[in-house]
Design an enzyme around this catalytic site. Structure first.
Site, PDB file in Angstrom:
ATOM      1  N   SER A   1     -10.301 -25.271   9.039  1.00  0.00           N
ATOM      2  CA  SER A   1      -9.858 -23.884   9.124  1.00  0.00           C
ATOM      3  C   SER A   1      -9.671 -23.322   7.720  1.00  0.00           C
ATOM      4  O   SER A   1     -10.598 -23.343   6.919  1.00  0.00           O
ATOM      5  CB  SER A   1      -8.588 -23.787   9.974  1.00  0.00           C
ATOM      6  OG  SER A   1      -8.305 -22.445  10.312  1.00  0.00           O
TER       7      SER A   1
ATOM      8  N   ASP B   1     -16.475 -19.898  17.336  1.00  0.00           N
ATOM      9  CA  ASP B   1     -15.192 -20.326  16.794  1.00  0.00           C
ATOM     10  C   ASP B   1     -14.065 -19.422  17.309  1.00  0.00           C
ATOM     11  O   ASP B   1     -14.135 -18.189  17.218  1.00  0.00           O
ATOM     12  CB  ASP B   1     -15.235 -20.282  15.264  1.00  0.00           C
ATOM     13  CG  ASP B   1     -13.993 -20.886  14.642  1.00  0.00           C
ATOM     14  OD1 ASP B   1     -14.030 -22.073  14.312  1.00  0.00           O
ATOM     15  OD2 ASP B   1     -12.983 -20.172  14.515  1.00  0.00           O
TER      16      ASP B   1
ATOM     17  N   HIS C   1     -11.918 -24.646  17.878  1.00  0.00           N
ATOM     18  CA  HIS C   1     -11.563 -24.441  16.476  1.00  0.00           C
ATOM     19  C   HIS C   1     -11.019 -25.751  15.913  1.00  0.00           C
ATOM     20  O   HIS C   1     -10.119 -26.345  16.494  1.00  0.00           O
ATOM     21  CB  HIS C   1     -10.521 -23.331  16.340  1.00  0.00           C
ATOM     22  CG  HIS C   1     -10.209 -22.970  14.914  1.00  0.00           C
ATOM     23  ND1 HIS C   1     -11.158 -22.484  14.051  1.00  0.00           N
ATOM     24  CD2 HIS C   1      -9.051 -23.040  14.194  1.00  0.00           C
ATOM     25  CE1 HIS C   1     -10.603 -22.246  12.865  1.00  0.00           C
ATOM     26  NE2 HIS C   1      -9.333 -22.581  12.920  1.00  0.00           N
TER      27      HIS C   1
END
Length: 496
Positions: free
Chosen positions: A234, A341, A390
């Protein structure tokens, strides 16, 4: 001398075999992580050989017998836990020696470390966790997510999972590396270089934290490393793209030219695309990606890669978006990115829970997958499943996800081999792909995608249930494709 080398070789083989047995014996050791059940339909991940050789140097044994015996001793020490009742798998907290480099609130920054004697491979992981870009939303973040802005309540130990796991069955190719986890406490996508002042109230020193961790680790064995893999998920994945060359340049400047620095960016390849519908820019979730970075880069005092800065002078915010910064990166980087995502869809104002999505949203989601594919087509080493999710590399199910029959750990191993062979002027290994991207057009058309649960009921949804929830019209699609609806359902179930 030949007889001595034969004896030593036999000794090493025995030690390595003991190590493999040790790993298997303690596979369910301290705090084992439960394995996720395979997604429905069942699709077993490719199994790979979990026995990995220790990085021992057999060259010039006659000229340097003392060094060779030191390596044998280190290997024996690394296998000592086999005689113990319990293995210590945890990474332990260390605070930076340079106390002027801090978290947002001025508390000490630091890292978690699990050393692996005998290994010359190091993995440094950057944690993710969004960001804040002005005093108002940083104050709010401090009240609700203080762990991501302060080290005051960090635990003393941390157990690694996924690529940070010391268990060979969960982490086939990196289980015996030296593991480093850097907690995210700078809220600046690992880019800031600004100390705390009375005016702003917060420090933003993410980029400096990485530099100081690397310096500290040089005194803990990193100076003897062969490979350093800078990984992150991330915001940490974006942090890898922003910092991997800076780490390589730091080590080179300190005289450690033999360390091969590489990057692994997971779920940090964001697009500066137009939102599905625009909203007021209040926080990191509601703002358009470009707007938050434009504001943040000034507030944080960000440092971006020099070559990217020169390319986008005056518009350095471009360097936070993978496809714009990637051409300027010199270090080898492997990109892992879900084609759909969840974080990208969130900032694009697409809501995937509650009522089925509208037709316009469905087209937007499909177009997102197409756009992402286009930005990845020139990335040599990448893994892009058509899933709605994610982050992945620290999940304990990361070995189950496949693209075109190849698992992510296998793809990373192939990448390692290709870089090694390239340095030795060898042809790349056959049947060992490193550029893997799904071609099916909708979320979760890959049958190995992680399980999706309904947010309200908590029940698992299979592919068909999920697509119907998304507003996918099976009858209409079958008619468009000129096939029977039941046949289309069968293809969806099998991921065809």
């Amino acid at each position: 001398m030949t007889e001595i080398r034969m004896v030593l070789s036999v000794l090493l083989l025995m030690l390595m075999h003991s190590g493999a047995l040790c790993a298997r014996r303690f596979r369910g050791g301290r705090n084992p992580q439960p394995r996720r059940a395979p997604p429905s339909p069942t699709y077993r991940a490719e199994r790979v050989d979990t026995t990995e050789s220790f990085p021992l140097d057999f060259t010039a044994v006659e000229e340097n017998m003392d060094n060779f015996m030191t390596q044998v001793k280190n290997l024996a020490q690394s296998l000592y836990p086999c005689s113990a009742q319990k293995l210590d798998y945890d990474m332990k907290l260390n605070f930076l020696e340079n106390t002027s480099v801090t978290c947002n609130d001025g508390s000490s920054a630091g890292y978690y470390l699990k050393e692996s004697r005998g290994s010359r491979r190091w993995l440094i992981f950057l944690e993710g966790g969004w960001y804040c870009f002005n005093k108002e939303n940083c104050d709010s973040r401090y009240e609700t997510m203080r762990r991501l802005m302060s080290s005051s309540k960090w635990p003393q130990t941390k157990t690694g999972t996924g690529i940070l796991s010391p268990l060979p069955e969960e982490n086939p190719h990196w289980w015996n590396a030296n593991m480093v986890f850097i907690p995210y406490c700078s809220s600046d996508v690992w880019s800031g270089a600004t100390a705390k002042t009375e005016q702003n109230g917060y420090a933003f020193m993410g980029s400096l934290i990485i530099q100081e961790v690397v310096k500290d680790l040089l005194n803990k064995g990193l100076d003897n490393a062969k490979v350093l893999l800078l990984a992150g998920s991330s915001a940490g994945g974006t942090g890898v793209l922003l910092n991997v060359d800076r780490v390589a340049e730091l080590l080179e400047g300190l005289g450690h030219t033999g360390i091969q620095v590489r990057g692994l960016s997971d779920s940090g390849w964001f697009l500066d695309n137009k939102q599905y519908h625009c909203t007021d820019c209040v926080d990191a979730v509601s703002c358009a990606p470009t707007e938050t970075i434009k504001r943040g880069i000034k507030y944080w005092g960000s440092v971006v890669p020099e070559r990217c800065r020169q390319t986008h002078e005056g518009e350095e915010w471009n360097c936070f978006f993978g496809y714009r910064v990637f051409p300027s990166i010199k270090s080898p980087v492997f990109v892992v990115q879900w084609l759909f995502d969840e974080a990208q869809l969130t900032v694009d104002n697409i809501q995937l829970t509650g009522q089925p999505v509208q037709e316009g949203q469905w087209r937007y989601i499909q177009n997102l997958g197409i756009e992402l594919r286009n930005t990845l087509k020139d990335v040599p080493a990448m893994f892009a499943p058509a899933c709605l999710s994610h982050e992945v590399i620290t999940r304990n199910y990361w070995i189950d996800i496949q693209v075109k029959g190849t698992s992510l750990p296998r793809a990373l191993h192939c990448w390692d081999r290709s870089l090694h062979d390239n340095r030795n002027n060898k042809a790349p290994p056959k049947g060992c792909p490193v550029h893997l991207i799904d071609s099916c057009p909708w979320p979760h058309c890959n049958p190995t995608c992680p399980t999706i649960r309904d947010q309200f009921t908590g029940q698992e949804m299979n592919v068909i249930q999920f697509l119907m929830h998304m507003g996918f019209d099976v009858q209409k699609m079958a008619q468009q494709q000129g096939m029977d609806p039941s046949k289309l359902l069968g293809m969806l179930s099998s991921g065809s």
